[in-house]
Design a protein around this motif. Structure first.
Motif, PDB file in Angstrom:
ATOM      1  N   ALA A 136       0.857  -1.357  -0.044  1.00 28.01           N
ATOM      2  CA  ALA A 136      -0.113  -0.196  -0.045  1.00 28.01           C
ATOM      3  C   ALA A 136       0.753   1.211  -0.047  1.00 28.01           C
ATOM      4  N   PRO A 137       1.966   1.243   0.660  1.00 24.08           N
ATOM      5  CA  PRO A 137       2.673   2.644   0.694  1.00 24.08           C
ATOM      6  C   PRO A 137       3.273   2.893  -0.745  1.00 24.08           C
ATOM      7  N   ALA A 138       3.604   1.864  -1.515  1.00 22.15           N
ATOM      8  CA  ALA A 138       3.923   2.202  -2.904  1.00 22.15           C
ATOM      9  C   ALA A 138       2.843   2.378  -3.920  1.00 22.15           C
ATOM     10  N   TRP A 139       1.657   2.083  -3.540  1.00 19.09           N
ATOM     11  CA  TRP A 139       0.523   2.524  -4.129  1.00 19.09           C
ATOM     12  C   TRP A 139       0.318   3.835  -4.029  1.00 19.09           C
ATOM     13  N   TYR A 140       0.441   4.252  -2.763  1.00 15.97           N
ATOM     14  CA  TYR A 140       0.138   5.686  -2.193  1.00 15.97           C
ATOM     15  C   TYR A 140       1.332   6.848  -2.884  1.00 15.97           C
ATOM     16  N   ARG A 141       2.506   6.071  -3.067  1.00 12.35           N
ATOM     17  CA  ARG A 141       3.478   6.961  -3.560  1.00 12.35           C
ATOM     18  C   ARG A 141       3.313   6.963  -5.149  1.00 12.35           C
ATOM     19  N   LEU A 142       2.517   6.120  -5.826  1.00 11.08           N
ATOM     20  CA  LEU A 142       2.415   6.190  -7.107  1.00 11.08           C
ATOM     21  C   LEU A 142       1.246   7.181  -7.443  1.00 11.08           C
ATOM     22  N   LEU A 143       0.386   7.343  -6.534  1.00 11.46           N
ATOM     23  CA  LEU A 143      -0.666   8.608  -6.574  1.00 11.46           C
ATOM     24  C   LEU A 143      -0.064   9.918  -6.422  1.00 11.46           C
ATOM     25  N   LEU A 144       1.199  10.223  -5.776  1.00 14.20           N
ATOM     26  CA  LEU A 144       1.595  11.166  -5.608  1.00 14.20           C
ATOM     27  C   LEU A 144       2.965  11.304  -6.911  1.00 14.20           C
ATOM     28  N   ASP A 145       2.927  10.616  -7.601  1.00 15.45           N
ATOM     29  CA  ASP A 145       3.726  10.610  -8.751  1.00 15.45           C
ATOM     30  C   ASP A 145       5.476  10.541  -8.322  1.00 15.45           C
ATOM     31  N   GLU A 146       5.647   9.790  -7.423  1.00 11.25           N
ATOM     32  CA  GLU A 146       6.880   9.508  -6.863  1.00 11.25           C
ATOM     33  C   GLU A 146       7.555   8.304  -7.318  1.00 11.25           C
ATOM     34  N   VAL A 147       6.672   7.282  -7.891  1.00 11.06           N
ATOM     35  CA  VAL A 147       7.596   6.085  -8.243  1.00 11.06           C
ATOM     36  C   VAL A 147       6.786   5.747  -9.547  1.00 11.06           C
ATOM     37  N   ASP A 148       7.461   4.778 -10.473  1.00  9.23           N
ATOM     38  CA  ASP A 148       6.663   4.449 -11.855  1.00  9.23           C
ATOM     39  C   ASP A 148       5.583   3.153 -11.354  1.00  9.23           C
ATOM     40  N   LEU A 149       4.663   2.886 -12.414  1.00  2.13           N
ATOM     41  CA  LEU A 149       3.639   1.928 -12.119  1.00  2.13           C
ATOM     42  C   LEU A 149       4.509   0.583 -11.961  1.00  2.13           C
ATOM     43  N   ILE A 150       5.738   0.402 -13.050  1.00  9.32           N
ATOM     44  CA  ILE A 150       6.473  -0.714 -12.978  1.00  9.32           C
ATOM     45  C   ILE A 150       6.735  -1.126 -11.679  1.00  9.32           C
ATOM     46  N   GLN A 151       7.440  -0.202 -10.929  1.00  3.06           N
ATOM     47  CA  GLN A 151       7.987  -0.419  -9.681  1.00  3.06           C
ATOM     48  C   GLN A 151       6.839  -0.913  -8.624  1.00  3.06           C
ATOM     49  N   VAL A 152       5.840  -0.244  -8.743  1.00  3.66           N
ATOM     50  CA  VAL A 152       4.757  -0.715  -7.688  1.00  3.66           C
ATOM     51  C   VAL A 152       4.208  -2.076  -7.956  1.00  3.66           C
ATOM     52  N   LEU A 153       4.150  -2.420  -9.453  1.00  5.98           N
ATOM     53  CA  LEU A 153       3.834  -3.649  -9.684  1.00  5.98           C
ATOM     54  C   LEU A 153       4.977  -4.835  -9.374  1.00  5.98           C
ATOM     55  N   ILE A 154       6.119  -4.257  -9.374  1.00  7.85           N
ATOM     56  CA  ILE A 154       7.225  -5.538  -9.077  1.00  7.85           C
ATOM     57  C   ILE A 154       7.122  -5.429  -7.528  1.00  7.85           C
ATOM     58  N   ARG A 155       6.875  -4.337  -6.652  1.00 11.66           N
ATOM     59  CA  ARG A 155       6.606  -4.698  -5.276  1.00 11.66           C
ATOM     60  C   ARG A 155       5.530  -5.340  -4.833  1.00 11.66           C
ATOM     61  N   PHE A 156       4.514  -5.261  -5.773  1.00 13.21           N
ATOM     62  CA  PHE A 156       3.184  -5.894  -5.420  1.00 13.21           C
ATOM     63  C   PHE A 156       3.495  -7.638  -5.643  1.00 13.21           C
ATOM     64  N   LEU A 157       4.326  -7.710  -6.681  1.00 14.91           N
ATOM     65  CA  LEU A 157       4.461  -9.162  -7.167  1.00 14.91           C
ATOM     66  C   LEU A 157       5.558  -9.721  -6.245  1.00 14.91           C
ATOM     67  N   VAL A 158       6.490  -9.014  -5.409  1.00  7.97           N
ATOM     68  CA  VAL A 158       7.243  -9.469  -4.581  1.00  7.97           C
ATOM     69  C   VAL A 158       6.332  -9.857  -3.282  1.00  7.97           C
ATOM     70  N   ALA A 159       5.467  -9.075  -2.776  1.00  9.62           N
ATOM     71  CA  ALA A 159       4.709  -9.133  -1.752  1.00  9.62           C
ATOM     72  C   ALA A 159       3.758 -10.437  -1.714  1.00  9.62           C
ATOM     73  N   VAL A 160       3.470 -10.871  -2.771  1.00 16.20           N
ATOM     74  CA  VAL A 160       2.451 -11.861  -3.052  1.00 16.20           C
ATOM     75  C   VAL A 160       2.985 -13.208  -2.311  1.00 16.20           C
ATOM     76  N   PRO A 161       4.281 -13.651  -2.702  1.00 18.43           N
ATOM     77  CA  PRO A 161       4.764 -14.886  -2.130  1.00 18.43           C
ATOM     78  C   PRO A 161       5.237 -14.786  -0.731  1.00 18.43           C
ATOM     79  N   ILE A 162       5.365 -13.487  -0.360  1.00 19.59           N
ATOM     80  CA  ILE A 162       5.940 -13.312   1.117  1.00 19.59           C
ATOM     81  C   ILE A 162       4.277 -13.398   1.927  1.00 19.59           C
ATOM     82  N   ALA A 163       3.514 -12.870   1.417  1.00 17.62           N
ATOM     83  CA  ALA A 163       2.126 -12.880   2.064  1.00 17.62           C
ATOM     84  C   ALA A 163       1.770 -14.275   2.000  1.00 17.62           C
ATOM     85  N   ALA A 164       1.985 -15.090   1.019  1.00 17.41           N
ATOM     86  CA  ALA A 164       1.503 -16.559   1.137  1.00 17.41           C
ATOM     87  C   ALA A 164       2.398 -17.068   1.939  1.00 17.41           C
TER      88      ALA A 164
END
Length: 82
Positions: free
Chosen positions: A15-43
């Motif tokens: 969620a912090p990465a998604w918030y920073r995406l809204l503020l145009d501080e990071v790219d969408l690709i970086q946010v999606l990579i962080r989400f994809l890394v978070a999926v196996p950790i959450a599992a």
């Protein structure tokens, strides 16, 4: 198949990465990579939680507890031992 709870937990972890995406501080690709890394950790984290909590469930095979019927207590006469 990935459970919806895992995806929701991964979304909360990223969620912090998604918030920073809204503020145009990071790219969408970086946010999606962080989400994809978070999926196996959450599992793994949720699987561990399910494993720990599984020990507290009642087994279906256990017979229900036997009912105790109270019995009167006969106290010995004073001064006598049994």
């Amino acid at each position: 198949m990935i459970k919806p709870s895992v995806l929701l937990f991964a979304l909360l972890m990223s969620a912090p990465a998604w918030y920073r995406l809204l503020l145009d501080e990071v790219d969408l690709i970086q946010v999606l990579i962080r989400f994809l890394v978070a999926v196996p950790i959450a599992a793994v984290l949720l699987a561990g939680l399910r494993f720990v909590l599984a020990g507290y469930r009642k087994a279906e095979e256990e017979p229900p507890g036997t009912l105790m019927t109270p019995e009167p207590y006969e106290s010995p006469e004073p001064g006598k031992t049994s």
